[in-house]
Design a protein around this motif. Structure first.
Motif, PDB file in Angstrom:
ATOM      1  N   UNK A  90      -3.138  41.981  72.684  1.00  0.00           N
ATOM      2  CA  UNK A  90      -2.414  43.230  72.445  1.00  0.00           C
ATOM      3  C   UNK A  90      -3.356  44.406  72.705  1.00  0.00           C
ATOM      4  N   UNK A  91      -3.713  44.518  73.990  1.00  0.00           N
ATOM      5  CA  UNK A  91      -4.677  45.510  74.443  1.00  0.00           C
ATOM      6  C   UNK A  91      -4.243  46.015  75.816  1.00  0.00           C
ATOM      7  N   UNK A  92      -5.072  46.824  76.418  1.00  0.00           N
ATOM      8  CA  UNK A  92      -4.788  47.321  77.757  1.00  0.00           C
ATOM      9  C   UNK A  92      -4.973  46.204  78.786  1.00  0.00           C
ATOM     10  N   UNK A  93      -4.483  46.457  79.989  1.00  0.00           N
ATOM     11  CA  UNK A  93      -4.675  45.516  81.086  1.00  0.00           C
ATOM     12  C   UNK A  93      -6.163  45.298  81.343  1.00  0.00           C
ATOM     13  N   UNK A  94      -6.930  46.387  81.390  1.00  0.00           N
ATOM     14  CA  UNK A  94      -8.363  46.261  81.640  1.00  0.00           C
ATOM     15  C   UNK A  94      -9.033  45.397  80.577  1.00  0.00           C
ATOM     16  N   UNK A  95      -8.691  45.604  79.316  1.00  0.00           N
ATOM     17  CA  UNK A  95      -9.302  44.835  78.226  1.00  0.00           C
ATOM     18  C   UNK A  95      -8.915  43.365  78.313  1.00  0.00           C
ATOM     19  N   UNK A  96      -7.687  43.078  78.738  1.00  0.00           N
ATOM     20  CA  UNK A  96      -7.269  41.687  78.880  1.00  0.00           C
ATOM     21  C   UNK A  96      -8.066  40.974  79.959  1.00  0.00           C
ATOM     22  N   UNK A  97      -8.189  41.593  81.122  1.00  0.00           N
ATOM     23  CA  UNK A  97      -8.872  40.944  82.242  1.00  0.00           C
ATOM     24  C   UNK A  97     -10.373  40.861  81.990  1.00  0.00           C
ATOM     25  N   UNK A 113     -13.128  43.490  87.319  1.00  0.00           N
ATOM     26  CA  UNK A 113     -11.747  43.585  86.850  1.00  0.00           C
ATOM     27  C   UNK A 113     -10.868  44.230  87.918  1.00  0.00           C
ATOM     28  N   UNK A 114     -11.352  45.310  88.514  1.00  0.00           N
ATOM     29  CA  UNK A 114     -10.588  45.986  89.567  1.00  0.00           C
ATOM     30  C   UNK A 114     -10.351  45.064  90.756  1.00  0.00           C
ATOM     31  N   UNK A 115     -11.368  44.346  91.173  1.00  0.00           N
ATOM     32  CA  UNK A 115     -11.230  43.420  92.300  1.00  0.00           C
ATOM     33  C   UNK A 115     -10.200  42.336  91.993  1.00  0.00           C
ATOM     34  N   UNK A 116     -10.213  41.840  90.763  1.00  0.00           N
ATOM     35  CA  UNK A 116      -9.288  40.779  90.380  1.00  0.00           C
ATOM     36  C   UNK A 116      -7.849  41.285  90.342  1.00  0.00           C
ATOM     37  N   UNK A 118      -6.645  43.715  92.168  1.00  0.00           N
ATOM     38  CA  UNK A 118      -6.244  43.874  93.569  1.00  0.00           C
ATOM     39  C   UNK A 118      -5.850  42.517  94.152  1.00  0.00           C
ATOM     40  N   UNK A 119      -6.567  41.482  93.765  1.00  0.00           N
ATOM     41  CA  UNK A 119      -6.295  40.144  94.283  1.00  0.00           C
ATOM     42  C   UNK A 119      -4.881  39.675  93.939  1.00  0.00           C
ATOM     43  N   UNK A 120      -4.352  40.120  92.794  1.00  0.00           N
ATOM     44  CA  UNK A 120      -3.000  39.702  92.394  1.00  0.00           C
ATOM     45  C   UNK A 120      -1.964  40.789  92.679  1.00  0.00           C
ATOM     46  N   UNK A 121      -2.343  41.789  93.476  1.00  0.00           N
ATOM     47  CA  UNK A 121      -1.382  42.796  93.916  1.00  0.00           C
ATOM     48  C   UNK A 121      -1.093  43.894  92.916  1.00  0.00           C
ATOM     49  N   UNK A 122      -2.032  44.184  92.011  1.00  0.00           N
ATOM     50  CA  UNK A 122      -1.852  45.264  91.039  1.00  0.00           C
ATOM     51  C   UNK A 122      -2.888  46.353  91.304  1.00  0.00           C
ATOM     52  N   UNK A 123      -2.424  47.565  91.519  1.00  0.00           N
ATOM     53  CA  UNK A 123      -3.298  48.699  91.812  1.00  0.00           C
ATOM     54  C   UNK A 123      -4.054  49.089  90.538  1.00  0.00           C
ATOM     55  N   UNK A 124      -5.385  48.990  90.538  1.00  0.00           N
ATOM     56  CA  UNK A 124      -6.145  49.343  89.328  1.00  0.00           C
ATOM     57  C   UNK A 124      -5.873  50.766  88.839  1.00  0.00           C
ATOM     58  N   UNK A 139       4.548  41.241  86.120  1.00  0.00           N
ATOM     59  CA  UNK A 139       3.271  41.942  86.014  1.00  0.00           C
ATOM     60  C   UNK A 139       2.371  41.292  84.973  1.00  0.00           C
ATOM     61  N   UNK A 140       2.971  40.885  83.845  1.00  0.00           N
ATOM     62  CA  UNK A 140       2.189  40.221  82.793  1.00  0.00           C
ATOM     63  C   UNK A 140       1.594  38.912  83.298  1.00  0.00           C
ATOM     64  N   UNK A 141       2.375  38.166  84.071  1.00  0.00           N
ATOM     65  CA  UNK A 141       1.868  36.905  84.603  1.00  0.00           C
ATOM     66  C   UNK A 141       0.742  37.147  85.599  1.00  0.00           C
ATOM     67  N   UNK A 142       0.852  38.206  86.375  1.00  0.00           N
ATOM     68  CA  UNK A 142      -0.219  38.515  87.328  1.00  0.00           C
ATOM     69  C   UNK A 142      -1.486  38.985  86.613  1.00  0.00           C
ATOM     70  N   UNK A 143      -1.330  39.719  85.521  1.00  0.00           N
ATOM     71  CA  UNK A 143      -2.498  40.110  84.722  1.00  0.00           C
ATOM     72  C   UNK A 143      -3.152  38.862  84.136  1.00  0.00           C
ATOM     73  N   UNK A 144      -2.332  37.935  83.646  1.00  0.00           N
ATOM     74  CA  UNK A 144      -2.880  36.687  83.094  1.00  0.00           C
ATOM     75  C   UNK A 144      -3.637  35.905  84.159  1.00  0.00           C
ATOM     76  N   UNK A 145      -3.115  35.876  85.384  1.00  0.00           N
ATOM     77  CA  UNK A 145      -3.817  35.193  86.467  1.00  0.00           C
ATOM     78  C   UNK A 145      -5.110  35.935  86.811  1.00  0.00           C
TER      79      UNK A 145
END
Length: 215
Positions: A90-97, A113-116, A118-124, A139-145
């Protein structure tokens, strides 16, 4: 191809009911192995064993040539699994990754984190500071990946990672997952009902029926 995993005479029971029985099962290092079969066929049980989250009632599991009896932290750091239901802090995307990298005391966390992402198609620029509850299912699944890919795992296990996702998210997860084998030599084991994708990307596909390998 050298075996990374080898399972011998595996038997697993839940409440006295046999759910998995494998005389022999192996995964070569750098391979992409697909697992197919109906619900309840034993696929998820096998995946939990490969991720060292579950031990069999009987039989032996070998990893990188050594029998695994009590998996230690170093093994669990080499193998990561993405399931159908993403678990996010229960944090930001950056904190999760970044979480796994920070636990390991890694450097250059922000850039990785930014590179990862981008790898899953999410603009940092758009997603780094977004909160977990502001994400769609895809989006949540891509953050998890991304949180798994950033760790550069030796083995990536995918257990129905794209079920119920939209087409765009499904394609991005497919592409990002397979690219790590091409770029980093990562070993993948994939459970999916998307048989066309399994046939396209897998070196070998095993079918499970009633906890056993089908002929």
């Amino acid at each position: 191809m050298t075996d990374l995993f080898r399972l011998e005479n595996i038997c697993q029971r839940y409440n006295g009911r046999q759910v998995l029985s494998l005389d022999e099962f192996s995964v070569g290092e750098g391979a992409i192995v697909g697992l197919a079969g109906h619900n309840g066929s034993g696929k998820s049980t096998l995946m939990r064993m490969l991720s060292f989250l579950e031990s069999p009632d009987s039989g032996k599991i070998f990893y990188d040539g050594n029998e695994v009896r009590e998996p230690d932290l170093s093994l669990r750091r080499e193998v990561t699994m993405l399931t159908q239901e993403p678990y996010l802090l229960k944090r930001s995307v950056e904190a999760n990754v970044a979480y796994g990298l920070e636990l390991r005391g890694e450097n250059n966390v922000h850039d990785r984190v930014c590179d990862s992402l981008i790898q899953v198609g999410l603009d940092p620029d758009k997603f780094l500071h977004r909160n977990w509850f502001e994400l769609s299912g895809g989006e949540a699944q891509r953050v998890a990946l991304a949180a798994r890919l950033v760790l550069n795992p030796r083995v990536l296990l995918l257990d129905e990672p794209t079920a119920s996702l939209d087409f765009e998210s499904t394609q991005l997860i497919h592409d990002a997952s397979v690219s790590v084998r091409e770029e980093q030599g990562t070993t993948l084991v994939i459970v999916s009902h998307d048989h066309l994708w399994l046939e396209e990307v897998s070196d070998t596909i095993y079918r499970l029926e009633n906890g056993q390998l089908a002929g």
